[in-house]
Structure formats: structure tokens, C-alpha cells
Write an enzyme that holds these catalytic residues in place. Structure first.
Site, PDB file in Angstrom:
ATOM      1  CE  LYS A  83      -2.887   2.781   3.084  1.00  0.00           C
ATOM      2  NZ  LYS A  83      -3.519   2.888   4.419  1.00  0.00           N
ATOM      3  CD  GLU A 103      -5.331   8.600  11.079  1.00  0.00           C
ATOM      4  OE1 GLU A 103      -4.820   7.478  11.194  1.00  0.00           O
ATOM      5  OE2 GLU A 103      -5.686   9.080   9.989  1.00  0.00           O
ATOM      6  CD  GLU A 162      -7.005   2.905   2.359  1.00  0.00           C
ATOM      7  OE1 GLU A 162      -6.613   4.042   2.671  1.00  0.00           O
ATOM      8  OE2 GLU A 162      -7.921   2.690   1.540  1.00  0.00           O
TER       9      GLU A 162
END
Length: 422
Positions: free
Chosen positions: A184, A229, A273
Site C-alpha cells: 500500500k 485522526e 486498507e
């Protein structure tokens, strides 16, 4: 004052409770310079910094270790009077760190002259001076707010990478993933605009804080944004973090919105993901903490314009690390770099045609005990000395990614900054 100075100052710090109320921290965040606010706010609580008594700058791969060492020296030398002992009272520094060790952008710790804090209905003022008697005569009261500057709007346009260029980048990244070079990789693009000379950034912060109350609205050394986040929160040995990876746009009506949330929660691509990001953070945090626990299944986090897959992680600090030590260990997470991390970082350096600066780096604050709150600098923009404002947005690319869909996702992630500047 920068870290290159031969001697770090001896600070005297006094925190005093005030009756309040403090209605608008953003209004207080730039009483000295409306172009350079200091703010950390969520759900109305937080910290506003006024003035600058100490500025430490760091560069390169040692930026986190150098910051931690300098901060330990500052704390050891300081005299701190703090009868409250709540998160954010006493001596603290606001911080913002560059994403890459190769970045030309400095990483900073900034100690304000005055800090106004608000948490759970309790308000306070912290005054910082150099020398033992520096704050003795200062009144313990809320400073008078400055009127906001005139309204303005800024149009953001493609910067180093236009939409077609971003699609080509994502296409190349997918090809690298299919060749098993990387699992990724997170790729970003930029938008650029020009602030008017008299732009008052408190206006932008007020819009962000009102529109995204559950995010960390921040302003540190020209870096402004609202991040959903949490990289790490540390207080008296308790640690917590929130991982976000996997995104879908909100629906135009309740039924469509619920359908979008279900589609995200059941998406194999988005769950893969997300799992990359969660496992990366757990593996990095466990050497520093015990009783590390994460949600077994990610939940859907609702923001004004997006749904995210989210996982909360908690643990107990076991090795005496400060929050600066922890962000050094945790950065960069798979949510903003990729997996394997070293390979993903090399690919970002190769493919992205710009320096990320502090985008996707840690932003937050650290106190005298080493505790603090740090977010990942997302949904953000950096303002330079000429008034140029550069916004950033990135997407996690995996094998199942579709370039046009990733471009659409990047547009959604630009919305907080684009809308705040209208």
C-alpha cells in the site's frame, strides 16, 4: 530563539485558574499576529497560544530525538507553578513536525508567552517568562480579544500536480503494487492559493472548529487544519490513538447516507486498507505499552462530508516514553505512508512532485511531564512568509484502487480547507 542557540533559557511558568467563560479560543489564538495563530481545539475545549517566548527548530532524520532532548533540558531548568495539573496546564509547547526526514520544511516546538486553556468547564491562563520573577507582576486574567480582520476569500487551484497528473500517479502506484513492490502507498496532491495581505487566519480556524467539532482544529507556525485522526494521546501513563483508513462520501439524504456507511463497512478494499494501518500502529506501539487493545471491528465515523472506517486503540505506557518519543516511534503510520513503510516512503519520494512539508506529520502539544495530544496533520494547509497557502490531500492506494475514484476521494478531503477559505 532556535535550537542552535548555545544556551536554552530558564523559563518561569505560572498557571492561574480564571472564572471564564472562554467562548471562542480561536478568537484568542492570534492577539499578536493574526497571520500566525497558535491553536489546539476540539469540541470547544483546548488551548490558545499568544506570543512566542521560545522557538526550537529541527531538521532531518534526528528531528524527533533532537526535539525530545531539547524539551527535556527546557523542562529540567524551568520553574513551574501549576495548581491545576490538568492536561494542557503548566509549561507546554505547541509542535508541528515535517513528514519526511528529507523535507526542507523545519519542524518546530513553540512555547507561547501566554496560554489560555479550557477543559471540561475549567479555564486557566498560563504565563511564561524568562527568569525567576518574569511573570510575578502579570495579572491573572483573560486578555482582551482583538476584533477580527475583514472578510476575505481565497480560491485554491492545482499546484504541482493537476487532476490528470494525480490519476497517472495512482495508475503507476497500482502497477507497482501489482508487481509486488509495495503493499500500500499513500499518494497526495496539492492545491495552491494566495492570501490577501491583511488575512486574519482566525476566521479560517473559526469555520473549521464550527464545521468539524469532533476533529482537532489546529494552527502551529502557519500550519492550519482540522484533523480527524489522533496519532497519540498520553496522560499519566494512559495512551490512546485513533486510526482512520477507508473513506466514502456522505449521501445526499438519510437513506443514501446510511447506504454509503454500509457500503464502506462491507468494502473489502477499504477494510484491507484499514487493517494495514491498524496492524502497523499496534506493532509499533506494543514495545512501549502494555494492555494494548484495539476494537475488534472498525466502526464508521461520521464527519460532515465523509464516512471513515475508524479503530480506537488504548494502552498503558510501560517504558517511560514521552509523547515526543512516541510520535517518533509511530510516525509515519501506514495510514499516511503505506506498507512496508520504508518502501512506501521511497515510492512517495519518487512519485510525488513536491515536498509534503508538515502535511501528514505530527501536530499537537507536549507538556512538562512529557504528556500531550498529537494528531496527524490532515485536512490542512501550510501558509508561507509570502502568504502563499498550500493545501494537501492524500489517498491510500491498494491493488483494488481505481484512479478516478481516488481522485474523487482527494476532492472530498480538500473540502474542509476549500470551504473554510470561501
Amino acid at each position: 530563539m532556535t535550537v542552535s542557540d548555545a544556551r536554552l533559557p530558564v523559563l518561569h511558568v505560572e498557571t492561574t485558574p480564571i472564572p471564564g467563560p472562554v467562548d471562542d479560543l480561536a478568537e484568542l489564538a492570534a492577539l499578536v499576529d493574526s497571520r500566525d495563530p497558535l491553536l489546539w481545539q476540539r469540541r470547544g475545549d483546548g488551548l490558545a497560544g499568544i506570543g512566542e517566548i521560545l522557538r526550537l527548530e529541527f531538521h532531518g532524520p534526528g528531528r524527533f530525538a533532537d526535539a525530545a532532548a531539547a524539551w527535556r533540558t527546557i523542562v529540567t531548568q524551568a520553574t513551574v507553578v501549576d495548581p491545576l495539573g490538568v492536561p494542557g496546564s503548566g509549561l507546554l509547547a505547541f509542535g508541528a513536525f515535517a513528514f519526511s526526514a528529507l523535507s526542507a520544511q523545519s519542524s518546530v516546538l513553540i512555547v507561547p508567552e501566554l496560554i489560555v486553556g479550557k477543559r471540561d468547564g475549567q479555564c486557566w491562563v498560563t504565563r511564561v517568562g524568562v527568569g525567576a520573577a518574569a511573570t510575578a507582576a502579570a495579572p491573572a486574567e483573560l486578555p482582551a480579544a482583538r476584533p477580527f480582520g475583514p472578510e476575505y476569500s481565497v480560491t485554491l487551484r492545482p499546484g504541482s500536480l493537476d487532476p490528470q497528473g494525480y490519476v497517472r500517479l495512482v495508475t503507476e502506484a497500482i502497477a507497482r503494487i501489482n508487481r509486488h513492490e509495495v503493499g500500500k502507498v499513500v499518494l497526495a496532491r496539492d492545491l495552491v492559493g494566495q492570501l490577501p495581505p491583511d488575512a486574519d487566519l482566525r476566521r479560517v480556524l473559526r469555520v473549521l472548529a464550527a464545521g468539524y467539532p469532533d476533529c482537532w482544529t489546529y494552527a502551529v507556525d502557519g500550519l492550519v487544519g482540522s484533523s480527524p485522526e489522533t496519532l497519540i494521546r498520553a496522560h499519566h501513563g494512559d495512551l490512546s490513538a485513533r486510526v482512520l483508513a477507508g473513506t466514502i462520501s456522505r449521501g445526499p439524504d438519510p437513506a443514501a447516507d446510511q447506504a454509503a456507511a454500509v457500503a464502506l463497512a462491507t468494502s473489502e478494499k477499504d477494510n484491507d486498507e484499514h487493517e494495514f494501518a491498524v496492524q502497523s500502529l499496534l506493532a509499533t506501539l506494543r514495545p512501549h505499552a502494555t494492555h494494548v487493545a484495539a476494537d475488534e471491528v472498525p466502526f464508521t465515523l461520521k464527519l460532515p462530508n465523509l464516512w471513515h472506517l475508524a479503530t480506537d486503540i488504548e494502552g498503558t505506557l510501560s517504558d517511560g516514553s514521552t509523547s515526543l518519543d512516541l510520535i517518533a516511534a509511530l510516525h509515519p503510520t501506514a495510514a499516511v505512508a503505506g506498507t512496508p513503510t520504508d518502501v512506501a516512503l521511497d515510492l512517495i519520494d519518487e512519485l510525488e512532485p513536491f515536498d509534503r512539508g508538515r502535511y501528514a506529520g505530527p501536530v499537537g502539544w507536549v507538556d512538562a511531564a512529557g504528556d500531550g495530544e498529537w494528531a496527524i496533520a490532515l485536512r490542512c494547509a501550510q501558509i508561507d512568509s509570502t502568504g502563499t497557502i498550500t493545501a494537501y490531500a492524500g489517498c491510500g492506494i491498494v491493488a483494488e484502487s481505481q484512479p478516478e475514484q481516488e481522485l474523487a476521494e482527494s476532492r472530498m478531503k480538500f473540502r474542509p480547507m476549500v470551504d473554510a477559505l470561501l
